[in-house]
Scaffold this active site. Structure first.
Site, PDB file in Angstrom:
ATOM      1  N   GLY A   1       1.144  -6.826  -3.688  1.00 35.64           N
ATOM      2  CA  GLY A   1       2.166  -6.344  -2.752  1.00 35.64           C
ATOM      3  C   GLY A   1       3.313  -7.332  -2.582  1.00 35.64           C
ATOM      4  N   GLN A   2       4.285  -6.928  -1.779  1.00 37.08           N
ATOM      5  CA  GLN A   2       5.443  -7.787  -1.492  1.00 37.08           C
ATOM      6  C   GLN A   2       4.987  -9.174  -0.997  1.00 37.08           C
ATOM      7  OE1 GLN A   2       9.157  -6.882   1.197  1.00 37.08           O
ATOM      8  NE2 GLN A   2       7.517  -7.524   2.566  1.00 37.08           N
ATOM      9  N   ASP A   3       4.181  -9.191   0.067  1.00 33.07           N
ATOM     10  CA  ASP A   3       3.779 -10.472   0.664  1.00 33.07           C
ATOM     11  C   ASP A   3       2.845 -11.242  -0.264  1.00 33.07           C
ATOM     12  OD1 ASP A   3       5.162  -9.372   2.726  1.00 33.07           O
ATOM     13  OD2 ASP A   3       3.524  -9.420   4.183  1.00 33.07           O
TER      14      ASP A   3
ATOM     15  N   ALA B   1      -3.951  -3.513   2.567  1.00 30.86           N
ATOM     16  CA  ALA B   1      -3.992  -2.467   3.609  1.00 30.86           C
ATOM     17  C   ALA B   1      -3.356  -1.190   3.087  1.00 30.86           C
ATOM     18  CB  ALA B   1      -3.213  -2.928   4.843  1.00 30.86           C
TER      19      ALA B   1
ATOM     20  N   THR C   1       0.014  -6.928  12.902  1.00 25.23           N
ATOM     21  CA  THR C   1       1.307  -6.249  12.881  1.00 25.23           C
ATOM     22  C   THR C   1       1.894  -5.984  14.270  1.00 25.23           C
ATOM     23  OG1 THR C   1       2.304  -4.082  12.436  1.00 25.23           O
ATOM     24  CG2 THR C   1      -0.084  -4.137  12.594  1.00 25.23           C
TER      25      THR C   1
ATOM     26  N   GLU D   1       3.117  -3.350  15.020  1.00 25.65           N
ATOM     27  CA  GLU D   1       2.789  -1.956  15.361  1.00 25.65           C
ATOM     28  C   GLU D   1       1.729  -1.895  16.465  1.00 25.65           C
ATOM     29  OE1 GLU D   1       3.944   1.266  14.091  1.00 25.65           O
ATOM     30  OE2 GLU D   1       5.593  -0.065  13.599  1.00 25.65           O
TER      31      GLU D   1
ATOM     32  N   TYR E   1      -2.499   4.154  11.839  1.00 24.76           N
ATOM     33  CA  TYR E   1      -2.377   2.822  11.217  1.00 24.76           C
ATOM     34  C   TYR E   1      -2.568   1.733  12.273  1.00 24.76           C
ATOM     35  CZ  TYR E   1       0.117  -1.306   9.445  1.00 24.76           C
ATOM     36  OH  TYR E   1       0.460  -2.588   9.097  1.00 24.76           O
TER      37      TYR E   1
ATOM     38  N   LYS F   1      -5.422  -1.155  12.710  1.00 21.87           N
ATOM     39  CA  LYS F   1      -5.054  -2.570  12.719  1.00 21.87           C
ATOM     40  C   LYS F   1      -5.504  -3.269  14.009  1.00 21.87           C
ATOM     41  CE  LYS F   1      -2.843  -3.803   8.891  1.00 21.87           C
ATOM     42  NZ  LYS F   1      -3.074  -5.056   8.150  1.00 21.87           N
TER      43      LYS F   1
ATOM     44  N   HIS G   1       9.047  -7.185   7.880  1.00 21.70           N
ATOM     45  CA  HIS G   1       9.618  -8.186   6.972  1.00 21.70           C
ATOM     46  C   HIS G   1       9.867  -7.527   5.624  1.00 21.70           C
ATOM     47  CE1 HIS G   1       5.285  -8.405   7.339  1.00 21.70           C
ATOM     48  NE2 HIS G   1       5.222  -8.811   6.086  1.00 21.70           N
TER      49      HIS G   1
ATOM     50  N   ARG H   1      10.351  -5.095  -1.536  1.00 22.97           N
ATOM     51  CA  ARG H   1       9.794  -4.137  -0.574  1.00 22.97           C
ATOM     52  C   ARG H   1       9.553  -2.791  -1.257  1.00 22.97           C
ATOM     53  NH1 ARG H   1       6.878  -3.139   3.928  1.00 22.97           N
ATOM     54  NH2 ARG H   1       8.102  -3.040   5.842  1.00 22.97           N
TER      55      ARG H   1
HETATM   56  N1  GDD Z   1       9.888   4.902   6.105  1.00 20.92           N
HETATM   57  C1  GDD Z   1      10.928   5.510   6.715  1.00 20.92           C
HETATM   58  N2  GDD Z   1      11.687   6.436   6.033  1.00 20.92           N
HETATM   59  N3  GDD Z   1      11.193   5.199   8.011  1.00 20.92           N
HETATM   60  C2  GDD Z   1      12.273   5.783   8.588  1.00 20.92           C
HETATM   61  C3  GDD Z   1      13.086   6.699   7.926  1.00 20.92           C
HETATM   62  C4  GDD Z   1      12.770   7.039   6.581  1.00 20.92           C
HETATM   63  O1  GDD Z   1      13.448   7.860   5.946  1.00 20.92           O
HETATM   64  N4  GDD Z   1      14.084   7.079   8.760  1.00 20.92           N
HETATM   65  C5  GDD Z   1      13.899   6.432   9.913  1.00 20.92           C
HETATM   66  N5  GDD Z   1      12.791   5.643   9.825  1.00 20.92           N
HETATM   67  C6  GDD Z   1      12.268   4.814  10.918  1.00 20.92           C
HETATM   68  C7  GDD Z   1      10.764   5.009  11.173  1.00 20.92           C
HETATM   69  O2  GDD Z   1      10.562   6.164  11.995  1.00 20.92           O
HETATM   70  C8  GDD Z   1      10.442   3.703  11.890  1.00 20.92           C
HETATM   71  O3  GDD Z   1      10.706   3.841  13.270  1.00 20.92           O
HETATM   72  C9  GDD Z   1      11.398   2.685  11.271  1.00 20.92           C
HETATM   73  O4  GDD Z   1      12.381   3.452  10.550  1.00 20.92           O
HETATM   74  C10 GDD Z   1      10.756   1.709  10.315  1.00 20.92           C
HETATM   75  O5  GDD Z   1       9.946   2.410   9.390  1.00 20.92           O
HETATM   76  P1  GDD Z   1       9.285   1.698   8.106  1.00 20.92           P
HETATM   77  O6  GDD Z   1      10.298   0.969   7.326  1.00 20.92           O
HETATM   78  O7  GDD Z   1       8.470   2.732   7.398  1.00 20.92           O
HETATM   79  O8  GDD Z   1       8.366   0.561   8.730  1.00 20.92           O
HETATM   80  P2  GDD Z   1       7.356   0.578   9.989  1.00 20.92           P
HETATM   81  O9  GDD Z   1       8.025  -0.190  11.075  1.00 20.92           O
HETATM   82  O10 GDD Z   1       6.846   1.914  10.290  1.00 20.92           O
HETATM   83  O11 GDD Z   1       6.129  -0.269   9.411  1.00 20.92           O
HETATM   84  C11 GDD Z   1       6.314  -1.463   8.644  1.00 20.92           C
HETATM   85  O12 GDD Z   1       6.351  -2.598   9.491  1.00 20.92           O
HETATM   86  C12 GDD Z   1       5.153  -2.880  10.205  1.00 20.92           C
HETATM   87  C13 GDD Z   1       5.377  -4.158  11.014  1.00 20.92           C
HETATM   88  O13 GDD Z   1       5.898  -3.810  12.260  1.00 20.92           O
HETATM   89  C14 GDD Z   1       5.164  -1.543   7.652  1.00 20.92           C
HETATM   90  O14 GDD Z   1       5.408  -2.602   6.744  1.00 20.92           O
HETATM   91  C15 GDD Z   1       3.842  -1.793   8.365  1.00 20.92           C
HETATM   92  O15 GDD Z   1       2.812  -1.991   7.385  1.00 20.92           O
HETATM   93  C16 GDD Z   1       3.985  -3.046   9.237  1.00 20.92           C
HETATM   94  O16 GDD Z   1       2.787  -3.272   9.930  1.00 20.92           O
END
Ligand code: GDD
Length: 363
Positions: free
Chosen positions: A12-14, A83, A128, A130, A152, A156, A182, A187
């Site tokens: 993965g990335q990390d 994960a 996380t 989250e 998720y 976690k 991150h 990514r």
């Molecule tokens: N993926 C995605 N795609 N998210 C979107 C989109 C889209 O088209 N449009 C808006 N979002 C919003 C999501 O609803 C969320 O609120 C935010 O963008 C970030 O989404 P993600 O980039 O999918 O990341 P994440 O915050 O849900 O989870 C990531 O970060 C966590 C750490 O806080 C992941 O890497 C997790 O594994 C990690 O634990």
């Protein structure tokens, strides 16, 4: 004693950044990979010839495989990064997510204990932001109550608590890094930042018409993954096993990320409308380049993550301001602009080749 690290989630990335970091420090690095018929080892391909880099087959869903690798490698440090890491996917595959993200952590801890390594092997658990989910406090620190808000995050949370339990019950050196989002040029393409930087590059180079996103108002604390792996290591070098929040302390919305990414790709966006009707319009041409789709909305969404990294700064000496938000966006967009340019060039070559073949110039 030689430093021997075992990394789950090494592809993965990390995992890839952490491997580079530990190899540079002279560690023997062992990674666990899963068997697959398609190649997913792109991020670590450049490390595979390194004399101190070793790969083993295993799976967090299979305790025997974890036990075998741990007993063979006898690591001094384990970084449990593997994960099912996509929050939206966890709504579609909640049971799989629980098995890997919750019980998987237990399997690692038990493998260490059963191999008699409880006193010598330190364990880092990838936790996380989250966990804060439907946030009860802004910004969030190590004392902020958890309120997980997706399958998720619930899985976690088990991982976080079982690590704490093993620390207290068996006196093991195991800790969680509560990492906020991150990102990097490595990514995965379905996370929002990379989805945006790739689309901005493709749209700027005429390879894509439009970008569809979900909640544009969602707020995140985005840092650079390469800076964050250093902190994982620092957590395990600390005198006492403790949990740490890792974040930049700066918050932006998805809309802002989008604006800066397109701007860096040479397009200035103006956002008009609200909710599902909001659009990102190219100021220069009036073309709609960004639209909102309900497909990317989650049944419950976490919308206000903002980390307070004071403890990591104070106790680990970690610098949360190494890479700014603007620099992060630039690194990702520059990378994707180059990636798309290469794709275009290689398509050009194929097109010419087909033409030459047709004309009989090349046989
Ligand atoms: N993926 C995605 N795609 N998210 C979107 C989109 C889209 O088209 N449009 C808006 N979002 C919003 C999501 O609803 C969320 O609120 C935010 O963008 C970030 O989404 P993600 O980039 O999918 O990341 P994440 O915050 O849900 O989870 C990531 O970060 C966590 C750490 O806080 C992941 O890497 C997790 O594994 C990690 O634990």
């Amino acid at each position: 004693m030689a430093n021997i690290a075992l990394i789950t989630g090494v592809t993965g990335q990390d995992g890839s950044y952490l491997s580079e970091f530990l190899l540079d420090k002279g560690y023997d690095v062992h990674g666990i990979i899963r068997r697959s018929s398609v190649d997913y080892r792109e991020r670590i391909a450049h490390l595979e010839g390194h004399k101190n880099f070793h790969l083993h087959y295993g799976d967090l869903g299979d305790s025997m495989s974890i036990l075998q690798v741990v007993s063979k490698v006898r690591p001094t440090e384990i970084y449990n990064l593997a994960a099912q890491s996509h929050v939206q996917v966890s709504f579609d595959s909640p049971e799989f997510t629980a098995d890997v993200d919750a019980t998987g952590v237990l399997r690692v801890l038990e493998a260490v204990r059963l191999c008699g390594l409880a006193d010598t092997c330190k364990i880092y658990q990838a936790s996380t932001s989250e966990l804060y989910g439907k946030v009860e406090e802004v910004p969030q620190n190590e004392q902020t109550p958890f309120h997980p808000y997706s399958p998720y995050a619930v899985a976690k949370l088990y991982g976080f608590w079982i690590v704490k339990e093993y620390r207290e019950a068996y006196n093991m050196f195991c800790c969680s890094g509560i990492l906020f989002n991150h990102e990097s040029e490595r990514r995965g393409e379905t996370f929002v930042t990379r989805k945006i930087t790739l689309a901005a590059a493709r749209i700027a180079q005429g390879k894509q018409e439009k970008l569809y996103l979900g909640n544009l108002s969602s707020l995140r604390d985005w840092g650079y993954a390469k800076d964050y792996v250093e902190c994982m290591w620092l957590i395990l070098q600390n005198k006492k096993p403790e949990d740490f929040v890792i974040a930049t302390g700066v918050q932006h919305s998805v809309r802002e990320f989008c604006y800066y990414a397109f701007k860096h790709a040479g397009i200035e966006l103006e956002f008009q409308g609200e909710g599902l009707d909001e659009k990102g319009i190219d100021k220069a041409t009036g073309k709609v380049l960004v639209e909102v789709s309900p497909d990317f909305y989650r049944p419950t969404d976490v919308v206000n993550l903002w980390g307070d990294p004071s403890k990591a700064k104070r106790e680990l000496g970690w610098d949360p301001a190494k890479t700014s938000f603007e620099e992060l966006v630039k690194i990702m967009v520059d990378h994707d602009m180059a990636k798309v340019a290469v794709e275009r060039a290689s398509e050009g070559i194929r097109t010419n080749l087909a033409e030459y073949l047709e004309k009989g110039i090349v046989k």
